[in-house]
Design a protein around this motif. Structure first.
Motif, PDB file in Angstrom:
ATOM      1  N   LEU A  38       0.872  -1.185   0.000  1.00 39.31           N
ATOM      2  CA  LEU A  38       0.000   0.000   0.000  1.00 39.31           C
ATOM      3  C   LEU A  38       0.905   1.231   0.000  1.00 39.31           C
ATOM      4  O   LEU A  38       1.748   1.382   0.886  1.00 39.31           O
ATOM      5  CB  LEU A  38      -0.898  -0.026   1.242  1.00 39.31           C
ATOM      6  CG  LEU A  38      -1.986   1.048   1.328  1.00 39.31           C
ATOM      7  CD1 LEU A  38      -3.135   0.555   2.210  1.00 39.31           C
ATOM      8  CD2 LEU A  38      -1.473   2.373   1.860  1.00 39.31           C
ATOM      9  N   VAL A  39       0.738   2.073  -1.010  1.00 39.69           N
ATOM     10  CA  VAL A  39       1.591   3.265  -1.144  1.00 39.69           C
ATOM     11  C   VAL A  39       0.685   4.493  -1.090  1.00 39.69           C
ATOM     12  O   VAL A  39      -0.138   4.710  -1.990  1.00 39.69           O
ATOM     13  CB  VAL A  39       2.381   3.250  -2.473  1.00 39.69           C
ATOM     14  CG1 VAL A  39       3.363   4.419  -2.512  1.00 39.69           C
ATOM     15  CG2 VAL A  39       3.114   1.927  -2.682  1.00 39.69           C
ATOM     16  N   THR A  40       0.813   5.297  -0.044  1.00 36.29           N
ATOM     17  CA  THR A  40      -0.037   6.492   0.036  1.00 36.29           C
ATOM     18  C   THR A  40       0.501   7.558  -0.930  1.00 36.29           C
ATOM     19  O   THR A  40       1.711   7.617  -1.200  1.00 36.29           O
ATOM     20  CB  THR A  40      -0.107   7.051   1.478  1.00 36.29           C
ATOM     21  OG1 THR A  40       1.158   7.619   1.825  1.00 36.29           O
ATOM     22  CG2 THR A  40      -0.496   5.969   2.480  1.00 36.29           C
ATOM     23  N   GLY A  41      -0.410   8.360  -1.457  1.00 36.00           N
ATOM     24  CA  GLY A  41       0.005   9.418  -2.390  1.00 36.00           C
ATOM     25  C   GLY A  41       0.718   8.856  -3.610  1.00 36.00           C
ATOM     26  O   GLY A  41       1.776   9.360  -4.016  1.00 36.00           O
ATOM     27  N   SER A  42       0.114   7.823  -4.221  1.00 35.71           N
ATOM     28  CA  SER A  42       0.814   7.146  -5.321  1.00 35.71           C
ATOM     29  C   SER A  42       0.178   7.387  -6.685  1.00 35.71           C
ATOM     30  O   SER A  42       0.425   6.635  -7.625  1.00 35.71           O
ATOM     31  CB  SER A  42       0.911   5.643  -5.029  1.00 35.71           C
ATOM     32  OG  SER A  42      -0.326   5.135  -4.594  1.00 35.71           O
ATOM     33  N   THR A  43      -0.614   8.458  -6.799  1.00 37.27           N
ATOM     34  CA  THR A  43      -1.165   8.796  -8.117  1.00 37.27           C
ATOM     35  C   THR A  43      -0.240   9.753  -8.875  1.00 37.27           C
ATOM     36  O   THR A  43      -0.564  10.193  -9.978  1.00 37.27           O
ATOM     37  CB  THR A  43      -2.565   9.432  -7.974  1.00 37.27           C
ATOM     38  OG1 THR A  43      -2.479  10.514  -7.018  1.00 37.27           O
ATOM     39  CG2 THR A  43      -3.576   8.409  -7.480  1.00 37.27           C
ATOM     40  N   SER A  44       0.916  10.080  -8.290  1.00 34.04           N
ATOM     41  CA  SER A  44       1.817  11.061  -8.911  1.00 34.04           C
ATOM     42  C   SER A  44       3.227  10.877  -8.358  1.00 34.04           C
ATOM     43  O   SER A  44       3.417  10.212  -7.329  1.00 34.04           O
ATOM     44  CB  SER A  44       1.285  12.467  -8.559  1.00 34.04           C
ATOM     45  OG  SER A  44       2.225  13.481  -8.849  1.00 34.04           O
ATOM     46  N   GLY A  45       4.196  11.398  -9.046  1.00 36.42           N
ATOM     47  CA  GLY A  45       5.541  11.610  -8.519  1.00 36.42           C
ATOM     48  C   GLY A  45       6.237  10.400  -7.907  1.00 36.42           C
ATOM     49  O   GLY A  45       6.289   9.304  -8.488  1.00 36.42           O
ATOM     50  N   ILE A  46       6.808  10.602  -6.722  1.00 35.36           N
ATOM     51  CA  ILE A  46       7.639   9.584  -6.059  1.00 35.36           C
ATOM     52  C   ILE A  46       6.809   8.354  -5.708  1.00 35.36           C
ATOM     53  O   ILE A  46       7.250   7.215  -5.901  1.00 35.36           O
ATOM     54  CB  ILE A  46       8.285  10.193  -4.786  1.00 35.36           C
ATOM     55  CG1 ILE A  46       9.264  11.310  -5.177  1.00 35.36           C
ATOM     56  CG2 ILE A  46       8.987   9.109  -3.964  1.00 35.36           C
ATOM     57  CD1 ILE A  46       9.788  12.133  -4.010  1.00 35.36           C
ATOM     58  N   GLY A  47       5.595   8.563  -5.189  1.00 31.09           N
ATOM     59  CA  GLY A  47       4.750   7.434  -4.796  1.00 31.09           C
ATOM     60  C   GLY A  47       4.436   6.534  -5.978  1.00 31.09           C
ATOM     61  O   GLY A  47       4.481   5.297  -5.880  1.00 31.09           O
ATOM     62  N   LEU A  48       4.162   7.152  -7.125  1.00 30.81           N
ATOM     63  CA  LEU A  48       3.870   6.373  -8.332  1.00 30.81           C
ATOM     64  C   LEU A  48       5.118   5.592  -8.762  1.00 30.81           C
ATOM     65  O   LEU A  48       5.028   4.402  -9.107  1.00 30.81           O
ATOM     66  CB  LEU A  48       3.371   7.296  -9.452  1.00 30.81           C
ATOM     67  CG  LEU A  48       3.045   6.622 -10.777  1.00 30.81           C
ATOM     68  CD1 LEU A  48       1.995   5.522 -10.615  1.00 30.81           C
ATOM     69  CD2 LEU A  48       2.561   7.661 -11.806  1.00 30.81           C
ATOM     70  N   GLY A  49       6.285   6.245  -8.705  1.00 34.04           N
ATOM     71  CA  GLY A  49       7.540   5.569  -9.069  1.00 34.04           C
ATOM     72  C   GLY A  49       7.785   4.356  -8.167  1.00 34.04           C
ATOM     73  O   GLY A  49       8.202   3.295  -8.639  1.00 34.04           O
TER      74      GLY A  49
END
Ligand SMILES: NC(=O)C1=CN([C@@H]2O[C@H](COP(=O)(O)OP(=O)(O)OC[C@H]3O[C@@H](n4cnc5c(N)ncnc54)[C@H](O)[C@@H]3O)[C@@H](O)[C@H]2O)C=CC1
Ligand SMILES: CC(=O)CC(=O)O
Length: 264
Positions: A12-23
């Motif tokens: 589970l990755v919070t804030g993963s719709t953009s940027g570092i979280g998505l990476g």
């Protein structure tokens, strides 16, 4: 991807719709982990991200839109992950926002939002994930702090306070779990070119009458000796290492990847 290293794990990755979280979500999916995405954005774009992760890496991927400033929504997201996958094995606390202003002019509501999203949300996800990890005696918690968890910069009081706080939370979580198969570490990136930083590039360009390219060069070279941005892919590779068996004795670290920023 039956024999991928993280096959059978749920991340589970919070804030993963953009940027570092998505990476980081992409890097963990590439290793075979099923993914719970979280974060804001256009519903169709998020569906496209989910579909790409499933298609490219043969994993399952769901999205929960919990607002990380709201403990009840965080609890709903953790329950959703448990319902979808039966557990959370890897928790990446990444969601974060920024606001820059001197302390005397810093809006109180911005302070509260930054502390809630960048720090308190990690306490809530961690307290809810730990029992699921303890049940399997295996877990990886990765807190995305910042160089600003190690050093300060002007006009970033709330952000620097929250990031120093999350480094402290990382150490306590690691110590409380020291006799288990659950590790907790922080990653401390320097400048990464994401929407959070592009805003600061835009402000610098406007303030100093610079082109976008010149403002980026100025911003990076002021603090980061390499003169180059860190990338979400590089941070994803570090997260993958922290999830590996080889990293089981890395506990309570605040691992910088910052082009030399904190070596000065
Ligand atoms: N970009 C950089 O130079 C650095 C960023 N970081 C940290 O990395 C993390 C990610 O930042 P970036 O990728 O740069 O930013 P970003 O703006 O590209 O991504 C932020 C993510 O968090 C989500 N988000 C924002 N508020 C939220 C909320 N209330 N609830 C749920 N999700 C929320 C957004 O939807 C997005 O998915 C943050 O914690 C940031 O402090 C750390 C060091 C350097
Ligand atoms: C280096 C970071 O964490 C980003 C910022 O300070 O805005």
């Amino acid at each position: 991807m039956q024999n991928a290293p993280l096959h059978g794990k749920t991340a589970l990755v919070t804030g993963s719709t953009s940027g570092i979280g998505l990476g980081i979500a992409q890097a963990l999916a590439q290793q075979g982990a099923d993914i719970v995405l979280n974060g804001f954005g256009d519903a169709n774009e998020i569906k496209t991200l989910q579909a790409a992760l499933m298609r490219n890496y043969g994993v399952k991927c769901v999205h929960h839109p919990a607002d990380m400033s709201k403990p009840t929504e965080i609890a709903a997201m953790m329950a959703f992950a448990a319902e979808q996958f039966g557990k959370v094995d890897i928790l990446v606390n990444n969601a974060g926002i920024q606001h820059t202003e001197t302390i005397e002019d810093f809006p109180v509501e911005k302070w509260d939002a930054i502390i809630a999203i960048n720090l308190s949300s990690a306490f809530h996800t961690t307290r809810l994930a730990l029992p699921m990890m303890q049940a399997k005696n295996w877990g990886r918690i990765i807190n995305i702090a910042s160089v600003h968890g190690l050093v300060g910069s002007v006009q970033k009081s709330a952000y620097v306070a929250a990031k120093h706080g999350i480094v402290g939370l990382t150490k306590v979580t690691a110590l409380e779990m020291a006799h288990t198969g659950i590790t907790c570490n922080a990653i401390c990136p320097g400048w990464v070119l994401t929407p959070l930083v592009q805003k600061q590039v835009d402000a610098r360009a406007a303030r100093e009458g610079l082109s976008d390219e010149a403002a980026k060069k100025d911003l990076v070279s002021e603090k980061q000796p390499s003169g180059e941005f860190v990338t979400p892919q590089q941070l994803g590779a570090l997260a993958v290492f922290l999830c590996s068996d080889a990293a089981v004795q890395v506990r309570g670290a605040a691992w910088n990847m910052d082009g030399g920023w904190t070596a000065q």
